[in-house]
Write a protein that holds these residues in place. Sequence first.
Motif, short mmCIF file in Angstrom:
data_model
loop_
_atom_site.label_atom_id
_atom_site.label_comp_id
_atom_site.label_asym_id
_atom_site.label_seq_id
_atom_site.Cartn_x
_atom_site.Cartn_y
_atom_site.Cartn_z
N ARG A 1 0.83 -1.21 0.00
CA ARG A 1 0.00 0.00 0.00
C ARG A 1 0.86 1.26 0.00
O ARG A 1 0.48 2.28 -0.55
CB ARG A 1 -0.92 0.01 1.22
N TYR A 2 2.02 1.18 0.63
CA TYR A 2 2.93 2.33 0.69
C TYR A 2 3.98 2.28 -0.42
O TYR A 2 4.58 3.31 -0.75
CB TYR A 2 3.64 2.38 2.05
N HIS A 3 4.22 1.10 -0.97
CA HIS A 3 5.26 0.92 -1.98
C HIS A 3 4.70 0.06 -3.12
O HIS A 3 4.90 -1.15 -3.15
CB HIS A 3 6.50 0.27 -1.36
N SER A 4 4.00 0.70 -4.03
CA SER A 4 3.22 -0.02 -5.05
C SER A 4 4.09 -0.81 -6.03
O SER A 4 3.60 -1.73 -6.67
CB SER A 4 2.34 0.96 -5.82
N GLU A 5 5.37 -0.48 -6.15
CA GLU A 5 6.21 -1.23 -7.08
C GLU A 5 6.69 -2.56 -6.50
O GLU A 5 7.29 -3.37 -7.21
CB GLU A 5 7.41 -0.39 -7.53
N LEU A 6 6.39 -2.81 -5.23
CA LEU A 6 6.79 -4.08 -4.61
C LEU A 6 6.01 -5.22 -5.25
O LEU A 6 4.78 -5.21 -5.26
CB LEU A 6 6.50 -4.02 -3.10
#
Length: 198
Positions: free
Chosen positions: A23-28
């Motif tokens: 949710r905080y790091h969409s590229e994960l």
Amino acid sequence: MSTTQTPPVLAAELAQAWADIQRYHSELPDLAAPESLIGESSSACGHELSFERLLHEAVHGIAAARGIRDTSRAGRYHNRRFLAIAEELGLDHPEEPHPSSGFSLVTLSPEAKRRYRPTIERLQRALRAHTAATSSDTTRTFRGPAARHGSSGGGVRVKAVCDCGRNVRVVPSVLAQAPIVCGGCGKPFRIPEVAGAA
């Protein structure tokens, strides 16, 4: 309630915690096999499963998504590129790198602890339940390779393949707990039949 349900519950909590990070790091990228983290240890990436270790693994996931080589020495030494992404994810680090593992010994920053507090608490409850279940009944519960085969765990992993040709090394009992799904083709990994086996 059967203790045999604990590993799937823990796997679900790991997947949810990973989604919270996304949710905080969409590229994960998606976590294809949360079960693979259960009972595993790594001297380079942390000895025990925790949210801190999960966030550490997320750093590697983002590095892979960006095409960044964040380790060397067969994955043991965590370099400054790893460190830069770790800082983005809210991990603090020692001033100087460790001689053999580099900047692998990252810890949650106060800000990350606040941000992920509900996630951390939920995962800790699942980990405590898992530990209680696996230490109370060694014949009916999953205990992880080190507990079953001694600390070396040598020779316990086998190759599992999926329909698109990708493969992973996995402990057969982990695969038996729940399917491990390939992030490429969406099909479950399976252990190939050995020629001549019954």
